[in-house]
Design a protein around this motif. Sequence first.
Motif, PDB file in Angstrom:
ATOM      1  N   LEU A  50      10.316   3.433   2.497  1.00  0.00           N
ATOM      2  CA  LEU A  50       9.388   2.788   3.107  1.00  0.00           C
ATOM      3  C   LEU A  50       8.102   2.126   2.636  1.00  0.00           C
ATOM      4  O   LEU A  50       7.654   3.130   2.839  1.00  0.00           O
ATOM      5  CB  LEU A  50       9.953   2.787   4.904  1.00  0.00           C
ATOM      6  CG  LEU A  50       9.044   2.114   5.910  1.00  0.00           C
ATOM      7  CD1 LEU A  50      10.304   0.728   5.743  1.00  0.00           C
ATOM      8  CD2 LEU A  50       9.397   2.811   7.429  1.00  0.00           C
ATOM      9  N   VAL A  52       4.818   0.784   3.219  1.00  0.00           N
ATOM     10  CA  VAL A  52       3.999  -0.040   4.766  1.00  0.00           C
ATOM     11  C   VAL A  52       2.523   0.186   4.079  1.00  0.00           C
ATOM     12  O   VAL A  52       1.841   1.057   3.421  1.00  0.00           O
ATOM     13  CB  VAL A  52       3.824   1.209   5.491  1.00  0.00           C
ATOM     14  CG1 VAL A  52       2.877   0.814   6.382  1.00  0.00           C
ATOM     15  CG2 VAL A  52       5.308   2.167   6.083  1.00  0.00           C
ATOM     16  N   GLU A 120       9.834  -7.158   4.882  1.00  0.00           N
ATOM     17  CA  GLU A 120       8.790  -6.839   6.498  1.00  0.00           C
ATOM     18  C   GLU A 120      10.672  -6.817   7.154  1.00  0.00           C
ATOM     19  O   GLU A 120      10.695  -7.802   7.763  1.00  0.00           O
ATOM     20  CB  GLU A 120       7.898  -8.576   6.855  1.00  0.00           C
ATOM     21  CG  GLU A 120       7.131  -8.764   6.264  1.00  0.00           C
ATOM     22  CD  GLU A 120       6.509 -10.055   6.050  1.00  0.00           C
ATOM     23  OE1 GLU A 120       5.081  -9.729   7.061  1.00  0.00           O
ATOM     24  OE2 GLU A 120       6.802 -11.200   6.150  1.00  0.00           O
ATOM     25  N   ASN A 122      10.751  -5.568   9.388  1.00  0.00           N
ATOM     26  CA  ASN A 122      10.147  -5.498  11.353  1.00  0.00           C
ATOM     27  C   ASN A 122      10.228  -6.384  11.747  1.00  0.00           C
ATOM     28  O   ASN A 122      10.460  -6.872  13.258  1.00  0.00           O
ATOM     29  CB  ASN A 122       9.401  -4.251  11.560  1.00  0.00           C
ATOM     30  CG  ASN A 122       8.360  -5.156  10.489  1.00  0.00           C
ATOM     31  OD1 ASN A 122       7.887  -5.281  10.036  1.00  0.00           O
ATOM     32  ND2 ASN A 122       7.013  -4.587  11.366  1.00  0.00           N
ATOM     33  N   ARG A 123      10.729  -7.998  10.995  1.00  0.00           N
ATOM     34  CA  ARG A 123      10.460  -9.113  11.391  1.00  0.00           C
ATOM     35  C   ARG A 123      12.166  -9.155  12.167  1.00  0.00           C
ATOM     36  O   ARG A 123      11.835 -10.205  13.235  1.00  0.00           O
ATOM     37  CB  ARG A 123       9.973  -9.868  10.324  1.00  0.00           C
ATOM     38  CG  ARG A 123       8.591  -9.790  10.631  1.00  0.00           C
ATOM     39  CD  ARG A 123       7.702 -10.842   9.943  1.00  0.00           C
ATOM     40  NE  ARG A 123       7.012 -11.249  10.330  1.00  0.00           N
ATOM     41  CZ  ARG A 123       6.082 -11.376  10.730  1.00  0.00           C
ATOM     42  NH1 ARG A 123       6.053 -12.025  11.394  1.00  0.00           N
ATOM     43  NH2 ARG A 123       4.526 -11.000  10.429  1.00  0.00           N
ATOM     44  N   GLN A 129      19.544  -5.486  12.228  1.00  0.00           N
ATOM     45  CA  GLN A 129      18.270  -3.846  11.034  1.00  0.00           C
ATOM     46  C   GLN A 129      19.253  -3.308  10.439  1.00  0.00           C
ATOM     47  O   GLN A 129      19.896  -2.170  10.086  1.00  0.00           O
ATOM     48  CB  GLN A 129      17.273  -3.338  11.678  1.00  0.00           C
ATOM     49  CG  GLN A 129      16.121  -4.042  12.251  1.00  0.00           C
ATOM     50  CD  GLN A 129      14.222  -3.475  12.655  1.00  0.00           C
ATOM     51  OE1 GLN A 129      14.741  -2.655  13.725  1.00  0.00           O
ATOM     52  NE2 GLN A 129      13.475  -4.240  13.214  1.00  0.00           N
ATOM     53  N   THR A 159      10.131  -2.849   2.997  1.00  0.00           N
ATOM     54  CA  THR A 159       7.934  -3.230   3.195  1.00  0.00           C
ATOM     55  C   THR A 159       8.481  -3.365   4.610  1.00  0.00           C
ATOM     56  O   THR A 159       8.913  -4.194   5.941  1.00  0.00           O
ATOM     57  CB  THR A 159       7.531  -4.789   2.303  1.00  0.00           C
ATOM     58  OG1 THR A 159       8.235  -5.671   2.931  1.00  0.00           O
ATOM     59  CG2 THR A 159       8.293  -4.088   0.823  1.00  0.00           C
ATOM     60  N   GLN A 160       7.006  -3.062   5.170  1.00  0.00           N
ATOM     61  CA  GLN A 160       6.356  -3.040   6.795  1.00  0.00           C
ATOM     62  C   GLN A 160       5.521  -3.220   6.808  1.00  0.00           C
ATOM     63  O   GLN A 160       4.299  -2.602   6.099  1.00  0.00           O
ATOM     64  CB  GLN A 160       6.913  -2.123   7.071  1.00  0.00           C
ATOM     65  CG  GLN A 160       7.376  -2.078   8.619  1.00  0.00           C
ATOM     66  CD  GLN A 160       7.584  -0.417   9.358  1.00  0.00           C
ATOM     67  OE1 GLN A 160       8.433  -1.116   9.994  1.00  0.00           O
ATOM     68  NE2 GLN A 160       6.932   0.112   9.776  1.00  0.00           N
ATOM     69  N   ASN A 161       4.756  -4.003   7.277  1.00  0.00           N
ATOM     70  CA  ASN A 161       3.292  -4.361   7.741  1.00  0.00           C
ATOM     71  C   ASN A 161       2.703  -3.768   8.665  1.00  0.00           C
ATOM     72  O   ASN A 161       2.638  -3.308   9.608  1.00  0.00           O
ATOM     73  CB  ASN A 161       2.976  -6.227   8.252  1.00  0.00           C
ATOM     74  CG  ASN A 161       2.050  -6.688   7.981  1.00  0.00           C
ATOM     75  OD1 ASN A 161       0.753  -6.080   9.000  1.00  0.00           O
ATOM     76  ND2 ASN A 161       1.089  -7.470   8.168  1.00  0.00           N
ATOM     77  N   THR A 168       7.213  -9.221  15.852  1.00  0.00           N
ATOM     78  CA  THR A 168       8.122  -7.621  15.448  1.00  0.00           C
ATOM     79  C   THR A 168       9.021  -6.837  16.015  1.00  0.00           C
ATOM     80  O   THR A 168       9.074  -6.827  16.795  1.00  0.00           O
ATOM     81  CB  THR A 168       7.424  -7.111  14.336  1.00  0.00           C
ATOM     82  OG1 THR A 168       6.587  -6.264  15.406  1.00  0.00           O
ATOM     83  CG2 THR A 168       6.252  -7.944  13.399  1.00  0.00           C
ATOM     84  N   LEU A 171      11.679  -0.357  14.156  1.00  0.00           N
ATOM     85  CA  LEU A 171      12.560   0.216  13.479  1.00  0.00           C
ATOM     86  C   LEU A 171      12.992   1.707  14.585  1.00  0.00           C
ATOM     87  O   LEU A 171      12.347   2.090  14.998  1.00  0.00           O
ATOM     88  CB  LEU A 171      12.613   0.662  12.038  1.00  0.00           C
ATOM     89  CG  LEU A 171      12.179  -0.370  10.582  1.00  0.00           C
ATOM     90  CD1 LEU A 171      12.073   0.366   9.780  1.00  0.00           C
ATOM     91  CD2 LEU A 171      13.478  -1.641  11.129  1.00  0.00           C
ATOM     92  N   GLN A 182       8.307   7.938   3.246  1.00  0.00           N
ATOM     93  CA  GLN A 182       8.055   6.421   3.511  1.00  0.00           C
ATOM     94  C   GLN A 182       6.165   6.254   3.126  1.00  0.00           C
ATOM     95  O   GLN A 182       6.002   7.472   2.095  1.00  0.00           O
ATOM     96  CB  GLN A 182       6.891   6.571   5.026  1.00  0.00           C
ATOM     97  CG  GLN A 182       6.033   5.333   5.667  1.00  0.00           C
ATOM     98  CD  GLN A 182       5.876   5.806   6.520  1.00  0.00           C
ATOM     99  OE1 GLN A 182       6.207   5.712   7.401  1.00  0.00           O
ATOM    100  NE2 GLN A 182       3.839   5.633   6.878  1.00  0.00           N
TER     101      GLN A 182
END
Length: 334
Positions: A50, A52, A120, A122-123, A129, A159-161, A168, A171, A182
């Motif tokens: 993951l 971040v 992204e 988590n969008r 998901q 990827t995650q912002n 969003t 997760l 991570q």
Amino acid sequence: MAEPDKLVAEIEALGNRIDAARQAVARRFIGQDQVVDLALSALLCGGHGLLVGLPGMGKTLLVDTLGRVMGLQTGRVQFTPDLMPADILGSEVLETAADGTRAFRFIQGPVFCQLLMADEINRASPRTQSALLQAMQEREVTVAGQHRPLPRPFHVLATQNPIEQEGTYPLPEAQLDRFLVQIDVAWPDRATERDILIATTGIEETESPQVFTAEELTDAQRILRRMPVGERVVEMILDLVRACRPGQPESAQGVNDSVSWGPGPRAAQALMLMVRARALLRGRLAPVPEDVAAMARPVLIHRMALSFAARARGEDLGALIDEIAQSATRAEAA
């Protein structure tokens, strides 16, 4: 050649290959050595990562470069709120043949690859998901009642912002636990950013050579799992993971007051694999306690959560994990 000597030779040869792969990745993904090492370690362990970090930090470039260097067939999904599970897994369509007969044909989705970039993640909605849960754990998907195996090896780098929350969906814990590690992608220092600026604004783009094939990566994963782990390191891993669980007799100081949920047995398994990978990247034949302390934060931080009161006090989960890891190191050395 005796079996122990053969294993030593295989580990040393693999270490040289991995060092060449690391240098190949660094030709395009400049600086950020810790990020590269963690990403390579995740692939060596056969797991998922993951990533971040803020936009523009090179996460997509890293995944693309890893695919080239490791010889993996890559796929990419840009997660959005309107993305459906079939957009990832694939679907069956009804086709009419030339003779007029009809039959269903399965059209594979982008998940049918060896290295999937979930951009992204988590969008997407929780429903979408969850489409990756079976793929990440069992390396297969079920569509229309049919179990369809994925190519081997299979890895997900998502990827995650970390700062944008609007639009969003966080997760769930079950999915976070399926990520082996991570990888936090931070701002580069000034010298690294200068090198990036010069290398990426010219006419020619730097290319990275292929170092592995998919089959060789699979062999490397088998060799890594055969790397011996000493009793001291095994006990330190157990001490560390169990100390991070609230409400237990072995809970570390401050965990009961600050942590709402802690890591499960899968975290210990992940830590066992990652310390082997770090030892390999450092040119050692077996992991040492230093490897456990170094891998504690990236392996555990997404498998734990601070309580509401701890967040209100401004506590930092990463700092707490580092403190527990250092305490475990001192206890092991005593």
